[in-house]
Design an enzyme around this catalytic site. Structure first.
Site, short mmCIF file in Angstrom:
data_model
loop_
_atom_site.label_atom_id
_atom_site.label_comp_id
_atom_site.label_asym_id
_atom_site.label_seq_id
_atom_site.Cartn_x
_atom_site.Cartn_y
_atom_site.Cartn_z
N GLY A 98 16.51 -83.40 16.40
CA GLY A 98 17.18 -82.37 16.81
C GLY A 98 18.10 -81.75 15.63
NE ARG A 154 32.59 -64.67 27.44
CZ ARG A 154 31.36 -64.72 28.32
NH1 ARG A 154 31.53 -64.35 29.44
NH2 ARG A 154 30.50 -65.50 27.86
CE LYS A 201 36.19 -60.44 35.19
NZ LYS A 201 35.18 -60.51 34.14
CB ALA A 242 24.65 -59.63 35.96
NE ARG A 263 34.80 -64.81 33.98
CZ ARG A 263 33.37 -64.29 34.33
NH1 ARG A 263 32.52 -65.31 34.97
NH2 ARG A 263 32.89 -63.43 33.75
CB THR A 322 31.58 -58.96 35.29
OG1 THR A 322 32.17 -59.96 34.98
CG2 THR A 322 32.78 -57.79 35.07
C1 R5P Z 1 35.13 -60.52 30.41
O1 R5P Z 1 36.22 -60.37 30.18
C2 R5P Z 1 33.80 -59.81 29.76
O2 R5P Z 1 34.39 -58.68 29.22
C3 R5P Z 1 32.72 -59.57 30.55
O3 R5P Z 1 33.08 -58.68 31.69
C4 R5P Z 1 32.12 -61.05 31.08
O4 R5P Z 1 32.08 -61.90 30.23
C5 R5P Z 1 30.81 -60.63 31.65
O5 R5P Z 1 30.19 -62.07 31.91
P1 R5P Z 1 29.20 -62.15 33.42
O6 R5P Z 1 28.27 -61.16 32.93
O7 R5P Z 1 28.87 -63.23 33.36
O8 R5P Z 1 30.11 -61.72 34.55
#
Ligand code: R5P
Length: 306
Positions: free
Chosen positions: A37, A95, A191, A223, A193, A225
């Site tokens: 690997g 991030r 939002k 997706a 998380r 978010t």
């Molecule tokens: C978060 O702060 C980023 O700007 C994106 O909104 C996020 O990383 C998108 O991740 P996902 O598509 O998994 O929600």
């Protein structure tokens, strides 16, 4: 100093497109794996004394592509390259630019240190998750933006009743810039998380009733978010004609299913990471190859003038 452009295995199509704009051939390198690997790379090109540009966005599998980049840089250095620029249009771990708790690492800083330690003199990157990530690097960073390309595309197609939407607080500045360019109002979804793939939207600032939302973000990963934001927007009276704009379309995990579950009119993105062919989604893409090629040209010219 001779200019040499090489591509790792993460996005050879983009490497070839940049080479095409520059009117050059890609330099030869071998990238494969040992049976256990480990990566095996060889720089077959004569890079001695050269000004080397290595194209390797860090899309999935992220760690494999990162390791490959580090090995390619090391190989170039040991073959005598005079200068190595890493061309990383999508920088993974961006991030991780702050610690949510004392138990977490500072991933963006660690990746920046690894890239520098491998022997990179300069980084070309695109639409970092946050401009603050630049501060993690002790080498010069050319931070390009795909926003002018994406906004121009939107200008020609956006409906007059559109509203630019930031899907979270982190993307507000980006949304405001799009709104200013396109002369459209702006709204913000708040939002929370819950995990790497689960997101909840709990509030909207701004008037969205009767509008066609254009969600703008730096990236789409799972997706979650986008899906949560669209649910909240529809509940608030947006019309079901959604445009999603994101520089980096990673589309991992449940991304396809989630994007198919919303009234998506189009997904506007770039080729910063490879896109699977034949997506069952209305994708419109703009290429970053000319933008990156211009940056390479100007850095190379700068090295000649110095
Ligand atoms: C978060 O702060 C980023 O700007 C994106 O909104 C996020 O990383 C998108 O991740 P996902 O598509 O998994 O929600």
């Amino acid at each position: 100093m001779r200019i040499i452009l090489m591509s790792g295995s993460s996005h050879p199509t983009l490497g070839a497109a940049i080479a095409n704009v520059l009117g050059m051939q890609l330099g030869q390198c071998v990238v494969d794996h040992f049976p256990d690997g480990e990566h095996h790379v060889e720089v077959a090109e004569d890079v001695r004394g050269g000004d080397v540009y290595l194209v390797q966005p860090l899309g999935p599998p992220v760690d494999a592509h990162l390791m490959e980049l580090l090995l390619l840089v090391d190989a170039c250095r040991r073959r005598g390259a005079a200068r190595v620029t890493a061309v990383v249009p999508y920088l993974a771990y961006a991030r991780h630019d702050r610690r949510e708790s004392g138990r977490e690492p500072l991933g963006a800083r660690l990746v920046a240190d690894l890239i520098r330690a491998a022997g990179v003199d300069r980084l070309i990157t695109l639409d970092l998750h946050s401009p603050a990530v630049e501060g993690c690097f002790n080498i010069p960073v050319e931070h390009l933006s795909a926003m002018p390309l994406l906004a121009e595309h939107l200008r020609q197609t956006a409906a007059p009743n559109s509203v630019i939407v930031s899907p979270d607080l982190g993307a507000v500045k980006r949304a405001e810039r799009y709104a200013a360019i396109l002369k459209l109002p702006v709204a913000v979804v708040h939002k929370r998380r819950m995990s790497g793939s689960e997101v909840k939207a709990h509030n909207i600032t701004g008037d969205v009733k009767g509008c066609a939302p254009i969600l703008v973000d730096d990236m789409i990963s799972t997706a979650g978010t986008v899906q949560a934001a669209v649910q909240a927007l529809l509940e608030a009276g947006c019309i079901p004609e959604v445009t999603v704009v994101a520089t980096h379309a990673l589309l991992v995990g449940s991304a396809f299913e989630r994007l198919q579950s919303i009234p998506l009119r189009r997904l506007l993105t770039t080729d910063s990471v490879p896109r699977p062919d034949g997506l069952p989604l209305p994708v419109e893409g703009v290429s970053i190859a000319p933008l990156v090629a211009r940056s390479i040209q100007s850095l190379h010219k700068g090295s000649q003038d110095a």
